[in-house]
Design an enzyme around this catalytic site. Structure first.
Site, short mmCIF file in Angstrom:
data_model
loop_
_atom_site.label_atom_id
_atom_site.label_comp_id
_atom_site.label_asym_id
_atom_site.label_seq_id
_atom_site.Cartn_x
_atom_site.Cartn_y
_atom_site.Cartn_z
N LYS A 35 0.85 -1.21 0.00
CA LYS A 35 0.00 0.00 0.00
C LYS A 35 0.88 1.25 0.00
CE LYS A 35 -0.17 -0.49 5.00
NZ LYS A 35 -0.86 -1.15 6.12
N ARG A 126 -9.69 -0.83 15.33
CA ARG A 126 -9.56 -0.05 14.11
C ARG A 126 -10.57 -0.67 13.15
NH1 ARG A 126 -3.89 0.98 10.87
NH2 ARG A 126 -4.30 -1.16 10.22
N TYR A 242 16.76 29.36 7.41
CA TYR A 242 15.61 30.03 8.04
C TYR A 242 15.77 30.09 9.54
CZ TYR A 242 12.67 29.96 3.84
OH TYR A 242 12.13 30.17 2.61
N MET A 291 12.02 23.79 2.46
CA MET A 291 11.11 22.97 1.64
C MET A 291 11.86 22.18 0.57
SD MET A 291 7.90 24.21 -0.72
CE MET A 291 7.13 25.13 0.62
C1 LIG Z 1 -0.01 -1.94 6.77
C2 LIG Z 1 -0.54 -3.25 7.21
C3 LIG Z 1 0.30 -4.36 7.31
C4 LIG Z 1 1.81 -4.25 7.22
O1 LIG Z 1 2.26 -3.70 8.45
P1 LIG Z 1 3.83 -3.40 8.75
O2 LIG Z 1 3.81 -2.93 10.16
O3 LIG Z 1 4.24 -2.36 7.79
O4 LIG Z 1 4.56 -4.68 8.56
C5 LIG Z 1 -0.28 -5.60 7.57
N1 LIG Z 1 -1.61 -5.72 7.77
C6 LIG Z 1 -2.46 -4.67 7.70
C7 LIG Z 1 -3.91 -4.86 7.93
C8 LIG Z 1 -1.95 -3.40 7.44
O5 LIG Z 1 -2.78 -2.35 7.41
#
Ligand SMILES: *Cc1c(COP(=O)(O)O)cnc(C)c1O
Length: 341
Positions: A35, A126, A242, A291
């Site tokens: 992702k 979650r 800055y 930046m």
């Molecule tokens: C992002 C995610 C992972 C991978 O997690 P890492 O901590 O990056 O290894 C696995 N399962 C779910 C549901 C996730 O959202």
């Protein structure tokens, strides 16, 4: 185009990291979370390398991310499942949803959806249906490939890890799911009791080290490099950048480099990050990261146009900058040319 900043990406290290996590997963298969554009590295490049190495299960967040992977012909699960407006894309997609709520389950059933995955919440609060939902038959009639849950504290020694593991283990045999999957990167390091049938690491594939057990096993994958735009002498008492956050105690040779917080080189690296020259000199960051620019102390005869390499070992860089290892990866911007070895 000759971009003034590039990401060096070590494809061998990426594959090695997956093989390490695969081995640590024991008899379970090892998938890959790709992702957020493969945690900033490039989802297509990452997924094709891992598929070539033998990885068979890939995870993205949404249908747009899945569509980008379509040409690769992989097995992809969409972690956020299906909203009503996702249904046309989902129905036509090669990818399958991870159903997260009773509404998503009903939506998928009503559409005659076909193969899916399901997320069960075991304490993170979650995403996911509840164990009670499962017990009351919510999932009956679904064609479930993988039943999964997610660990809230896998990167810590928390009692919650064993609690979540036990709640998840109690669901074995309670659904028609072909496989069970719990462990992210940290979960893999917690041991084979957490692996079930399929693991889902992300961070550690890309060189992140969520637990000390992985410290000697996981290799660095990502290294930002950028070019010096200007070399200048800052006289004793002069300031840099800055808000004049660094003062020269002695006359200092300074390089102004093509990299900034818009590229994901965060302000947390101000006065604390380090780079190195081709010759191997340490070049500390001076003053505030801008930046698009950052100043470094030069150590030798570096000149305009020279490339420098920023120290990006993730655990150390996270500690130095105050950002998480995840943010240091996913923030890497679109101005880098991504160069795989
Ligand atoms: C992002 C995610 C992972 C991978 O997690 P890492 O901590 O990056 O290894 C696995 N399962 C779910 C549901 C996730 O959202």
């Amino acid at each position: 185009m000759h971009a003034p900043l590039r990401l060096r990406l070590d494809g061998d290290a990426l594959v090695q990291n997956w093989r390490t996590l695969d081995r640590m997963s024991g008899t379970a298969a090892c998938g890959a979370a790709v992702k957020a554009n493969g945690y900033g590295l490039g989802a297509i490049e990452v997924a094709s390398r891992l598929a070539h190495a033998g990885c068979r299960d890939f995870f993205v967040s949404n249908w747009q991310e899945a569509a980008e992977l379509a040409p690769l012909g992989l097995t992809v699960s969409v972690l956020h499942g299906v909203r009503a407006e996702d249904m046309p894309a989902a129905a036509a997609s090669f990818a399958r949803p991870v159903l997260n709520t009773p509404t998503q389950v009903a939506r998928w059933k009503a559409a005659g959806g076909g193969v899916c995955d399901v997320m069960v919440d075991t304490g993170m609060n979650r995403l996911g249906v509840s164990a009670d939902d499962v017990a009351s038959g919510l999932l009956d009639g679904l064609q479930i490939e993988t039943l999964m849950s997610h660990l809230a504290c896998a990167d810590e020694d928390s009692l919650m890890n064993a609690e979540q593991r036990d709640r998840f283990a109690a669901l074995v045999g309670r659904t028609m799911a072909k496989r069970m999957s719990l462990a992210n990167s940290g979960g893999v390091a917690l041991g084979e009791r957490y692996a079930f049938d399929l693991t889902r690491p992300g961070l550690a594939l890309y060189g992140g080290i969520p637990r000390p057990e992985l410290g000697d096993l996981i290799r660095q994958v990502v290294r930002p490099e950028a070019q010096i735009l200007q070399r200048r002498r800052v006289s004793r008492g002069g300031s840099v950048g800055y808000n004049a956050q660094w003062y020269a105690a002695v006359d200092t040779e300074v390089g102004i480099v093509n990299l900034g917080y818009a590229d994901g080189y965060w302000r947390g690296f101000s006065n604390i990050g380090t780079a190195s020259s081709v010759a191997g000199n340490d070049l500390p960051v001076l003053g505030r990261v801008s930046m698009d620019l950052v100043a470094i102390a030069l150590a030798g005869d570096e000149i305009e146009g020279d490339w420098v390499s920023f120290d990006y070992r993730l655990p150390a860089a996270a500690a130095a900058s105050g950002m998480s290892q995840y943010e240091l990866l996913t923030g890497l911007g679109g101005r880098f040319v991504r160069m795989w070895n």
